[in-house]
Design an enzyme around this catalytic site. Structure first.
Site, PDB file in Angstrom:
ATOM      1  N   ASP A 143      58.168 -29.511   0.098  1.00  0.00           N
ATOM      2  CA  ASP A 143      59.081 -28.609  -0.606  1.00  0.00           C
ATOM      3  C   ASP A 143      60.190 -28.223   0.366  1.00  0.00           C
ATOM      4  O   ASP A 143      59.920 -27.578   1.392  1.00  0.00           O
ATOM      5  CB  ASP A 143      58.334 -27.373  -1.102  1.00  0.00           C
ATOM      6  CG  ASP A 143      59.129 -26.600  -2.155  1.00  0.00           C
ATOM      7  OD1 ASP A 143      60.285 -26.979  -2.410  1.00  0.00           O
ATOM      8  OD2 ASP A 143      58.592 -25.634  -2.718  1.00  0.00           O
ATOM      9  N   ASP A 157      64.055 -31.482  -4.777  1.00  0.00           N
ATOM     10  CA  ASP A 157      63.608 -30.986  -3.480  1.00  0.00           C
ATOM     11  C   ASP A 157      62.096 -30.885  -3.352  1.00  0.00           C
ATOM     12  O   ASP A 157      61.598 -30.237  -2.433  1.00  0.00           O
ATOM     13  CB  ASP A 157      64.218 -29.605  -3.223  1.00  0.00           C
ATOM     14  CG  ASP A 157      63.777 -28.581  -4.265  1.00  0.00           C
ATOM     15  OD1 ASP A 157      63.440 -28.984  -5.386  1.00  0.00           O
ATOM     16  OD2 ASP A 157      63.786 -27.373  -3.958  1.00  0.00           O
ATOM     17  N   GLU A 158      61.353 -31.535  -4.230  1.00  0.00           N
ATOM     18  CA  GLU A 158      59.905 -31.353  -4.227  1.00  0.00           C
ATOM     19  C   GLU A 158      59.227 -32.645  -4.670  1.00  0.00           C
ATOM     20  O   GLU A 158      59.690 -33.308  -5.595  1.00  0.00           O
ATOM     21  CB  GLU A 158      59.535 -30.207  -5.172  1.00  0.00           C
ATOM     22  CG  GLU A 158      58.097 -29.784  -5.134  1.00  0.00           C
ATOM     23  CD  GLU A 158      57.825 -28.613  -6.064  1.00  0.00           C
ATOM     24  OE1 GLU A 158      56.670 -28.160  -6.100  1.00  0.00           O
ATOM     25  OE2 GLU A 158      58.768 -28.165  -6.752  1.00  0.00           O
TER      26      GLU A 158
END
Length: 679
Positions: free
Chosen positions: A11, A105-106
């Protein structure tokens, strides 16, 4: 559930805000909030500096402005975020072929599928190497969680934030989860949490103790059974590399409720075209068109129509969406509209009837335009056709003139190079010229229709050739370092674009004379940037020629709370006289929502081009952001003309300052004259 920590969850830390700070050196270490800037905008991401004020994702932007008024409020730049995300996902695919992206983003990674040994030591080594590789490739940081299941890996990465790594050892799952809130478990939202709270269940341990039967009674068989397994620390969900999209949709929330029926239909048409563009970019087609309408009272409804076959034809989608909106009453007001396509397929079934109708409409429109042009050219009088031609050309140019410069967007000036919009309003746009690998740059103000200023694509976060210019930052987020020759980064050197005369003269090419720069009362004692203090020369005779203009530009202010230095007496004993703290800068700025409305207003006693006399009133540079204890303050040149006296309205980053206590605000003086005020 696997015992060894073979599932990795990555993350990125405050991804959007961190990317903005990395690309804008002047915002590093400052609170940054990214999201919609309108009255109904929502926070997408807040930097950790802004989170200490209580700002978080999904918060209303209006509330975020109240909690952290000195933050920089910026629009999202998804082009940049996707570029960085692609680099990160490439690194993840080097670890394993099983990578499950959840967002930009993950992502989850199955390390065992990539050949990593199922041991704690091997997993930890992979996580540390990944964090270092991400930092080197993007300049940003990410938090890593390692566990035996997806649920535990995600919980571990949350505990590791920011910029850390947590490994959950096998056998410690129940002990770790027990004291956590039930909201920690996947699938437990506000409604489920409220149901459990009424039953006296607040933590994961209490959920486990309630038993599967009680959870099934409260939540239903499917939800209750899965929740009990997760409370036990068991999560059998595999990492899925390919996720097939079920639908593609777009939607817009409006600053003011729409009541005009024609406007609603136009917005639906525009949304349908955007949806088809996304559909084609994904290489897909769909057979079910869906519209979403949220009324003024937040009641939401959807309507759908299934076509005869999959299509990506914009005309077909527009017509279907128009038919659907015709059956919805929107007279009371609409705050949100959306258009989507579901039932996706990899092929398109051609609709010959729709194509024929579209071709007929295009031919009819072309004929009507031709007839209208012919009628216009038959205007009586010898100069009729020429006037019509000129008017049409001017109208088309005027249609392109009003450009909206939103805070945070990338621009390039023909003379000053790359920069980003810091604010706009009253016909002016303020731009800070800096690059991700440079020092904090200068601020300049232009007319909104300046032909030399153009929108541009974002620059990469890292310098393409890091060895090209030694002494500048190679990694965003780190402070500037001295050059190899020992020169300070804050020294503007001989470059003309950092000369103080450019900050106070309306003519960028104009500069004060040597006598003006070296007189008994230096008039150019204002700071050219947030980290540079000015000091006048004590011996005018020792100033050689061209260096007289730059003599007051090479002293670095050691920290933000140190006042800028001016010389009031040639005697060396009084050479370091200091003014009041920077917090007293008599400056203000305001934010402009995308619809043109302003947020906060402020006044300043300075106009662009005025000089500032040294003394207690001299607290900030004329065209830059003065660093303060609680955020940024904008200088006079960074504000649009018209703000002086409070008669104008402008837009800035949201930094607001008031006049210093105990000092009156400087009164504007004619150009070229020093500004004085009584103590």
């Amino acid at each position: 559930m696997r015992g060894a920590p073979t599932i990795l969850h990555l993350d990125m830390d405050a991804f959007y805000a961190s990317a903005e700070q990395a690309s804008k050196p002047s915002l590093r270490g400052k609170p940054v909030i990214v999201g919609g800037l309108g009255p109904r905008g929502v926070v997408a991401t807040a930097s950790y500096e802004a989170r200490v004020f209580g700002v978080h994702s999904a918060m209303a932007m209006a509330q975020a402005r109240r909690l952290c008024p000195n933050a920089a409020f910026l629009i999202p730049r998804f082009t940049l975020y996707r570029t960085v995300s692609d680099a990160v996902m490439t690194l993840l695919h080097t670890l394993s072929p099983l990578v499950e992206p959840l967002s930009l983003d993950e992502a989850f990674v199955d390390l065992e599928a990539g050949g990593t040994e199922p041991t704690v030591g091997a997993a930890r080594a992979v996580g540390e190497r990944l964090r270092a590789d991400i930092k080197a490739a993007t300049g940003l940081t990410g938090s890593v969680g390692l566990a035996g299941s997806k649920m535990l890996a995600k919980i571990a990465s949350e505990q590791a934030k920011p910029d850390g790594m947590v490994v959950i050892d096998p056998g410690t799952e129940r002990e770790l989860l027990g004291p956590m809130s039930v909201r920690t478990l996947p699938g437990v939202g506000p409604a489920t949490a409220e149901t459990l709270r009424r039953a006296g269940i607040h933590t994961v341990a209490e959920t486990r103790e309630a038993g599967e039967a009680e959870l099934v009674r409260l939540l239903g068989r499917a939800h209750g059974a899965s929740l009990f397994l997760m409370a036990e620390g068991r999560d059998e969900r595999p990492v899925v590399a390919e996720r097939d999209a079920k639908s593609i949709s777009v939607e817009d929330t409006f600053d003011v409720d729409l009541t005009d029926r024609t406007r609603v239909q136009l917005e639906i048409t525009r949304l349908a075209d955007r949806c088809v563009r996304r559909l084609r970019e994904a290489g897909r087609s769909g057979r079910t068109v869906v519209i979403k309408v949220r009324r003024y009272d937040f009641s939401t409804l959807t309507r759908s129509e299934t076509l005869r076959g999959p299509t990506d034809d914009p005309g077909v989608v527009r017509e279907a969406a128009a038919r659907l909106i015709d059956g919805v009453d929107t007279t009371a007001g609409v705050r949100l509209l959306g258009v989507g396509v579901s039932g996706l397929a990899d092929y398109t079934q051609e609709d010959l009837f729709a194509q024929a109708a579209q071709a007929a409409q295009a031919a009819q429109a072309a004929q009507e335009a031709h007839e209208a042009l012919g009628d216009a050219r038959r205007v009586p009088g010898p100069e009729g056709p020429e006037r019509v031609g000129e008017g049409a050309g001017e109208a088309s140019e005027d249609a392109e003139k009003p450009r909206r410069w939103l805070p945070g967007s990338d621009v390039r000036h023909a003379e000053y190079g790359a920069g980003w919009v810091q604010g706009s309003g009253v016909g002016r746009v303020t731009v800070r010229f800096e690059e991700p690998w440079s020092r904090p740059g200068r601020v300049r103000t232009f007319a909104v229709d300046d032909p030399a200023l153009e929108p541009t694509e974002p620059l990469p976060l890292l310098r393409p050739d890091a060895d090209a210019a030694p002494g500048l930052d190679a990694v965003p987020g780190e402070p500037a370092t001295p050059d190899v020759d020992g020169a300070s980064d804050a020294d503007p050197g001989p470059d003309a674009d950092l000369a103080p005369n450019l900050a106070v003269s309306p003519d960028p090419d104009a500069s004060p004379t040597a006598e003006e720069a070296a007189g008994p009362v230096p008039e150019d004692a204002a700071s050219p940037g947030p980290d540079v203090a000015r000091k006048a020369a004590t011996d005018p005779a020792s100033i050689p020629g061209e260096a007289a203009d730059l003599v007051s530009d090479d002293v670095v202010c050691p920290r933000p709370d140190v006042a800028r230095e001016v010389v009031t007496d040639p005697d060396p004993a009084s050479e370091d006289a200091a003014g009041p703290p920077l917090d007293g800068a008599p400056e203000a700025a305001s934010d402009l929502a995308p619809d043109g409305t302003t947020g906060r207003e402020g006044t300043t006693g300075l106009n662009p081009g005025e000089r500032i006399a040294p003394g207690p009133e001299q607290t900030a540079g004329p065209d830059d952001l003065a660093p303060g204890a609680d955020g940024l303050a904008e200088g006079a040149d960074g504000l649009a003309p018209g703000l002086g006296g409070g008669s104008g309205r402008g837009q800035g980053l949201g930094h607001m300052r008031g006049p210093a206590s105990g000092h009156e605000q400087s009164k504007p003086q004619p150009q070229g004259q020093p500004v004085t005020s009584s103590p």
